[in-house]
Motif scaffolding. Structure first.
Motif, PDB file in Angstrom:
ATOM      1  N   THR A 100       0.838  -1.193   0.000  1.00 49.96           N
ATOM      2  CA  THR A 100       0.000   0.000   0.000  1.00 49.96           C
ATOM      3  C   THR A 100       0.878   1.250   0.000  1.00 49.96           C
ATOM      4  N   GLU A 101       0.583   2.168  -0.902  1.00 49.67           N
ATOM      5  CA  GLU A 101       1.345   3.415  -0.969  1.00 49.67           C
ATOM      6  C   GLU A 101       0.854   4.359   0.133  1.00 49.67           C
ATOM      7  N   ILE A 102       1.611   4.436   1.207  1.00 41.59           N
ATOM      8  CA  ILE A 102       1.177   5.235   2.352  1.00 41.59           C
ATOM      9  C   ILE A 102       1.430   6.722   2.146  1.00 41.59           C
ATOM     10  N   THR A 103       2.273   7.092   1.188  1.00 43.47           N
ATOM     11  CA  THR A 103       2.533   8.507   0.934  1.00 43.47           C
ATOM     12  C   THR A 103       1.335   9.187   0.293  1.00 43.47           C
ATOM     13  N   ALA A 104       0.411   8.423  -0.275  1.00 39.42           N
ATOM     14  CA  ALA A 104      -0.763   8.995  -0.932  1.00 39.42           C
ATOM     15  C   ALA A 104      -1.994   8.973  -0.042  1.00 39.42           C
ATOM     16  N   LEU A 105      -1.851   8.467   1.182  1.00 39.41           N
ATOM     17  CA  LEU A 105      -3.009   8.329   2.061  1.00 39.41           C
ATOM     18  C   LEU A 105      -3.289   9.630   2.809  1.00 39.41           C
ATOM     19  N   LYS A 106      -4.567   9.873   3.052  1.00 45.78           N
ATOM     20  CA  LYS A 106      -4.971  11.007   3.873  1.00 45.78           C
ATOM     21  C   LYS A 106      -4.786  10.655   5.353  1.00 45.78           C
ATOM     22  N   PRO A 107      -4.728  11.659   6.235  1.00 43.47           N
ATOM     23  CA  PRO A 107      -4.493  11.375   7.667  1.00 43.47           C
ATOM     24  C   PRO A 107      -5.461  10.359   8.259  1.00 43.47           C
ATOM     25  N   ARG A 108      -6.722  10.408   7.881  1.00 44.27           N
ATOM     26  CA  ARG A 108      -7.692   9.459   8.427  1.00 44.27           C
ATOM     27  C   ARG A 108      -7.412   8.044   7.930  1.00 44.27           C
ATOM     28  N   GLU A 109      -6.993   7.912   6.671  1.00 36.65           N
ATOM     29  CA  GLU A 109      -6.671   6.597   6.125  1.00 36.65           C
ATOM     30  C   GLU A 109      -5.351   6.068   6.667  1.00 36.65           C
ATOM     31  N   LEU A 110      -4.459   6.997   7.000  1.00 34.59           N
ATOM     32  CA  LEU A 110      -3.148   6.601   7.505  1.00 34.59           C
ATOM     33  C   LEU A 110      -3.202   6.102   8.938  1.00 34.59           C
ATOM     34  N   ARG A 111      -4.252   6.419   9.648  1.00 33.90           N
ATOM     35  CA  ARG A 111      -4.320   6.108  11.074  1.00 33.90           C
ATOM     36  C   ARG A 111      -4.230   4.607  11.345  1.00 33.90           C
ATOM     37  N   LYS A 112      -4.836   3.785  10.504  1.00 30.14           N
ATOM     38  CA  LYS A 112      -4.811   2.345  10.744  1.00 30.14           C
ATOM     39  C   LYS A 112      -3.416   1.753  10.532  1.00 30.14           C
ATOM     40  N   PHE A 113      -2.538   2.473   9.812  1.00 36.86           N
ATOM     41  CA  PHE A 113      -1.174   2.001   9.616  1.00 36.86           C
ATOM     42  C   PHE A 113      -0.260   2.412  10.773  1.00 36.86           C
ATOM     43  N   ARG A 114      -0.720   3.302  11.635  1.00 37.41           N
ATOM     44  CA  ARG A 114       0.107   3.736  12.760  1.00 37.41           C
ATOM     45  C   ARG A 114       0.403   2.590  13.725  1.00 37.41           C
ATOM     46  N   THR A 115      -0.505   1.647  13.834  1.00 37.27           N
ATOM     47  CA  THR A 115      -0.263   0.512  14.728  1.00 37.27           C
ATOM     48  C   THR A 115       0.705  -0.488  14.116  1.00 37.27           C
ATOM     49  N   LYS A 116       0.886  -0.445  12.799  1.00 38.68           N
ATOM     50  CA  LYS A 116       1.773  -1.399  12.127  1.00 38.68           C
ATOM     51  C   LYS A 116       3.202  -0.886  12.026  1.00 38.68           C
ATOM     52  N   MET A 117       3.388   0.431  12.152  1.00 38.85           N
ATOM     53  CA  MET A 117       4.719   1.036  12.043  1.00 38.85           C
ATOM     54  C   MET A 117       4.959   1.925  13.263  1.00 38.85           C
ATOM     55  N   GLN A 118       6.063   1.691  13.953  1.00 35.93           N
ATOM     56  CA  GLN A 118       6.379   2.448  15.159  1.00 35.93           C
ATOM     57  C   GLN A 118       7.850   2.878  15.137  1.00 35.93           C
ATOM     58  N   ILE A 119       8.217   3.726  16.094  1.00 37.62           N
ATOM     59  CA  ILE A 119       9.587   4.237  16.177  1.00 37.62           C
ATOM     60  C   ILE A 119      10.038   4.256  17.622  1.00 37.62           C
ATOM     61  N   ILE A 120      11.308   3.941  17.815  1.00 38.68           N
ATOM     62  CA  ILE A 120      11.974   4.075  19.123  1.00 38.68           C
ATOM     63  C   ILE A 120      12.932   5.250  19.004  1.00 38.68           C
ATOM     64  N   PHE A 121      12.684   6.311  19.755  1.00 38.03           N
ATOM     65  CA  PHE A 121      13.467   7.529  19.612  1.00 38.03           C
ATOM     66  C   PHE A 121      14.830   7.397  20.292  1.00 38.03           C
TER      67      PHE A 121
END
Length: 405
Positions: free
Chosen positions: A159-180
């Motif tokens: 899925t091309e996440i660069t073309a997603l709107k903020p509402r559509e991108l929200r479900k991908f936030r649980t699949k991708m995370q970051i450790i600062f």
């Protein structure tokens, strides 16, 4: 079954092997705005005249017309009348201008990440190394859409996440995370540990409310934290314990892909080993995929399956961990590896010292960006940018020392 059906299935299986694909990613930061006067060439010199010349011609014509309508009864003095002049001769006597002055708004951009492409397989760890300011952290945050990218595409599980709107991108936030990187600045000081780890669990409704506390405590145990830490605050913990809290917060939403942005650079050496071993255990148990960013080549060698070397916003070399450390190709990689300390008092390695500083990413040099500091620089390196090519076994390099065709 036809051959076309078999080929399509093979392509789909090959696509499923990659969890992340980055294509020509660019991230520029606007750093300065200023107005400038520039010379703009004029296309047709014979027909174009300056505004001042046109005004002068119009004024002469208007005055001549006024002189014609003066009443003959009123005497006219010589000073009131302009001498008769030929406007065409006057203009032809002056040199014609082949340009005009224009006011423009000049913008200066820092090219933090410039045309980066790579793929990450499921379950592997891709290590990213390079000097400070080369764009490693910016690239990781741009992939997660924490920064809006300038150009390029990022595909996550097809899925091309660069073309997603903020509402559509929200479900991908649980699949991708970051450790600062900073375990001190990345934790809110006024929230207890349980709330820090479980905040995203509530927002994304990972588990029911009745199971919330037990779920958070289970994540804490997996990351080496005690149960009674649930109600304590970040200032009560050491650096290593804080980093474990950061890891637990990232894993609480059950991600598949984690960007580790220098997670051990602020820790002591002994604590570094514990955190690295913890990350490897979690990867094995949970099937995680890591993008591991670090300055420490020894740590990268220990945890990574593949390694990418960045310089001034671009990759100069990428390949398997063994190929990069045992058979480096790019002169910049040679210099980085020569700086790695060896725990042997009798070992005397040849240290490669790079001359000069990193060029400005706002105004990078032409050709190969490393040619200003390279001891093996050739004339072609100053003018032609080398291709990032595969020289066998997935070992890619961008250098004119190797065939470019």
């Amino acid at each position: 079954m036809s051959e076309e059906t078999i080929e399509v299935k093979n392509n789909e299986a090959a696509q499923d092997d990659y969890i992340l694909e980055v294509c020509n990613l660019k991230k520029y930061f606007l750093t300065k705005k200023e107005f400038k006067f520039v010379k703009v060439p004029v296309e047709n010199n014979s027909k174009s005249t300056s505004t001042a010349m046109q005004d002068a011609a119009n004024s002469v014509e208007s005055q001549e017309s006024n002189r014609d309508v003066v009443s003959p009864e009123i005497p006219v003095e010589k000073s009131d009348v302009l001498p008769e002049t030929n406007v065409d001769e006057e203009q032809s006597s002056k040199p014609k201008k082949d340009h005009k002055i224009k006011l423009i708004l000049d913008k200066t951009y820092v090219k933090a990440v410039n045309d980066v492409s790579f793929k990450v397989k499921r379950g592997e760890t891709l290590g990213i190394v390079g000097e400070s300011g080369c764009g490693k952290s910016t690239m990781g945050r741009s992939i997660l859409r924490l920064f809006d990218i300038t150009d390029g595409k990022v595909f996550f599980e097809g899925t091309e996440i660069t073309a997603l709107k903020p509402r559509e991108l929200r479900k991908f936030r649980t699949k991708m995370q970051i450790i600062f990187q900073d375990p001190y600045g990345s934790l809110p000081p006024r929230s207890p540990v349980g709330q820090i780890i479980g905040e995203a669990v509530k927002v994304h409704k990972i588990v029911p409310k009745s199971e919330y506390r037990d779920y958070v405590i289970d994540i804490m145990r997996k990351c080496g934290l005690q149960d009674f830490y649930f109600d304590r605050y970040p200032h009560e913990f050491s650096g290593g314990q804080r980093q474990r809290i950061c890891i637990a917060r990232a894993l609480a939403v059950k991600p598949k892909f984690v960007v580790c942005d220098e997670p051990v650079s602020a820790l002591d050496v002994s604590i570094q080993a514990q955190v690295i071993n913890l990350l490897k255990e979690l990867q094995r148990d949970l099937g995680l995929t890591y993008l591991f960013i670090s300055h420490d080549l020894s740590v990268v060698q220990h945890i990574s399956d593949r390694v990418g070397v960045m310089y001034l916003g671009q990759f100069v070399e990428m390949g398997d961990e063994k190929d990069i450390f045992n058979n480096p190709m790019h002169p910049y990689t040679h210099a980085l590896l020569s700086a790695v300390p060896v725990p042997d008092p009798h070992y005397k390695g040849k240290r490669i010292v790079l001359q000069g500083d990193i060029p400005s990413p706002a105004n990078p040099p032409s050709g190969c960006k490393f040619h200003t500091r390279c001891s093996r620089c050739m004339e072609v390196c100053k003018h032609v940018q080398p291709k990032f090519k595969d020289y066998g076994n997935g070992h890619m390099c961008a250098c004119h020392l190797y065939p470019q065709d």
